[in-house]
Design a protein around this motif. Structure first.
Motif, short mmCIF file in Angstrom:
data_model
loop_
_atom_site.label_atom_id
_atom_site.label_comp_id
_atom_site.label_asym_id
_atom_site.label_seq_id
_atom_site.Cartn_x
_atom_site.Cartn_y
_atom_site.Cartn_z
N ALA A 98 -6.77 -10.35 7.41
CA ALA A 98 -7.45 -9.05 7.49
C ALA A 98 -7.01 -8.25 8.71
CB ALA A 98 -8.96 -9.26 7.51
N ALA A 99 -6.76 -8.95 9.82
CA ALA A 99 -6.36 -8.27 11.05
C ALA A 99 -4.94 -7.72 10.98
CB ALA A 99 -6.48 -9.23 12.23
N LEU A 100 -4.08 -8.37 10.23
CA LEU A 100 -2.67 -7.98 10.22
C LEU A 100 -2.24 -7.20 8.98
CD1 LEU A 100 -1.14 -11.32 11.55
CD2 LEU A 100 -1.57 -9.23 12.86
N SER A 101 -2.91 -7.43 7.87
CA SER A 101 -2.53 -6.78 6.62
C SER A 101 -2.78 -5.26 6.69
CB SER A 101 -3.33 -7.38 5.46
OG SER A 101 -2.83 -6.95 4.23
N PRO A 102 -1.96 -4.44 6.03
CA PRO A 102 -0.89 -4.81 5.10
C PRO A 102 0.46 -5.06 5.78
CG PRO A 102 -1.11 -2.43 5.12
CD PRO A 102 -2.17 -2.97 6.08
N ASN A 103 0.50 -5.02 7.09
CA ASN A 103 1.78 -5.19 7.79
C ASN A 103 2.09 -6.67 8.01
OD1 ASN A 103 2.18 -2.33 8.05
ND2 ASN A 103 0.58 -2.38 9.60
N PRO A 147 0.34 -8.29 -3.23
CA PRO A 147 1.15 -7.24 -3.85
C PRO A 147 2.64 -7.47 -3.60
CG PRO A 147 -0.71 -6.29 -2.66
CD PRO A 147 -0.67 -7.74 -2.31
N ILE A 148 3.43 -7.27 -4.65
CA ILE A 148 4.88 -7.50 -4.56
C ILE A 148 5.57 -6.28 -3.98
CG2 ILE A 148 6.97 -7.87 -5.94
CD1 ILE A 148 5.07 -9.51 -7.86
N GLY A 187 10.67 4.44 6.40
CA GLY A 187 9.60 5.15 5.71
C GLY A 187 9.77 5.23 4.21
N ASN A 188 10.72 4.47 3.66
CA ASN A 188 10.93 4.48 2.20
C ASN A 188 9.98 3.53 1.48
OD1 ASN A 188 13.07 6.31 2.46
ND2 ASN A 188 14.52 4.65 2.87
N THR A 189 9.39 2.61 2.21
CA THR A 189 8.37 1.72 1.65
C THR A 189 7.13 1.84 2.52
OG1 THR A 189 9.96 0.13 0.77
CG2 THR A 189 7.74 -0.68 1.18
N ASN A 190 6.01 2.16 1.89
CA ASN A 190 4.73 2.27 2.58
C ASN A 190 3.87 1.07 2.20
OD1 ASN A 190 2.22 2.87 3.62
ND2 ASN A 190 2.16 4.96 2.85
N LEU A 191 3.68 0.14 3.13
CA LEU A 191 2.95 -1.09 2.82
C LEU A 191 1.49 -0.81 2.47
CD1 LEU A 191 4.45 -3.56 5.42
CD2 LEU A 191 4.97 -3.37 2.98
N LYS A 192 0.93 0.29 2.97
CA LYS A 192 -0.47 0.60 2.63
C LYS A 192 -0.62 0.83 1.13
CE LYS A 192 -2.19 2.45 7.01
NZ LYS A 192 -1.06 2.09 7.87
N GLU A 193 0.44 1.31 0.49
CA GLU A 193 0.40 1.51 -0.96
C GLU A 193 0.40 0.19 -1.71
OE1 GLU A 193 3.69 4.04 -1.84
OE2 GLU A 193 2.81 5.78 -0.81
#
Length: 197
Positions: A98-103, A147-148, A187-193
């Motif tokens: 929880a502390a690190l996601s989505p990164n 998520p993949i 910035g081509n992949t947004n991990l929050k998505e």
């Protein structure tokens, strides 16, 4: 410049590919620290590439939660933009995720959701499938069901052993990891998505 902490449990072959990519001045990411949950051979890469290392031994703590709290505290000292689990064979406690996601990314030697868990290559061979693969996922609180971010198929050859198949999967894992970090940094992949948390 994207800063990374990479966690390993073994030899760090995927980590080596990432460190080699980071040596290119044009590559927009740097590994700032390498961590492990045990005395892992891959920690030697820190000295080779001039990267700090740390170990938070799981066996030194009374519970997974206590170990996870210490691991998180050490990771936070480096203030990374991204944490990568690369052959890290330990489930993180939910509060660390929880502390690190989505990164928080994990490489896995199967085409998820097929063959999750610690024996993805062995399980693919046992199932007799014609192909398996490699995946890069955002870590969640499940087992290899986050998520993949990227994945690719790898054929299973008739004479494959667990070692030979794993070696070919690792080649794909390394490429997926290096490219995904590049895409995140650019910035081509947004991990929050990709996040479910």
């Amino acid at each position: 410049m994207l800063s990374l902490v990479v966690l390993i449990s073994g030899g760090g072959s995927n980590l080596r590919s990432l460190l080699e990519a980071c040596q290119d001045a044009e590559y927009p990411a740097r590994v700032v620290a390498i961590g492990a949950d045990r005395d892992a051979d891959g920690l030697d890469l820190g000295e080779e590439f001039g990267v700090s290392t740390f170990t938070v031994p799981y066996s030194s703590f009374d519970s997974r939660e206590a170990w996870g709290d210490e691991l998180l505290a050490v990771i936070r000292q480096w203030s990374p933009d991204l944490v990568v689990l690369s052959g890290f064979m330990r489930l993180l406690p939910a509060r660390v995720v929880a502390a690190l996601s989505p990164n928080l990314l994990n490489t896995h030697p199967a085409y998820l959701p097929e063959f999750p868990g610690a024996h993805g290559v062995r399980d693919a061979l046992a199932a007799g499938v014609p192909e398996t693969g490699a995946s890069l996922i955002v870590v969640d609180t499940g087992v290899d069901d986050g998520p993949i971010v990227a994945q690719e198929r790898v054929p299973v050859l008739p004479d494959d052993t667990e070692d030979s198949l794993h070696a070919r999967i690792k080649i794909v894992e390394r490429r997926l990891l290096v490219q995904a970090v590049l895409d995140i940094a650019n910035g081509n992949t947004n991990l929050k998505e990709h996040s479910q948390i």
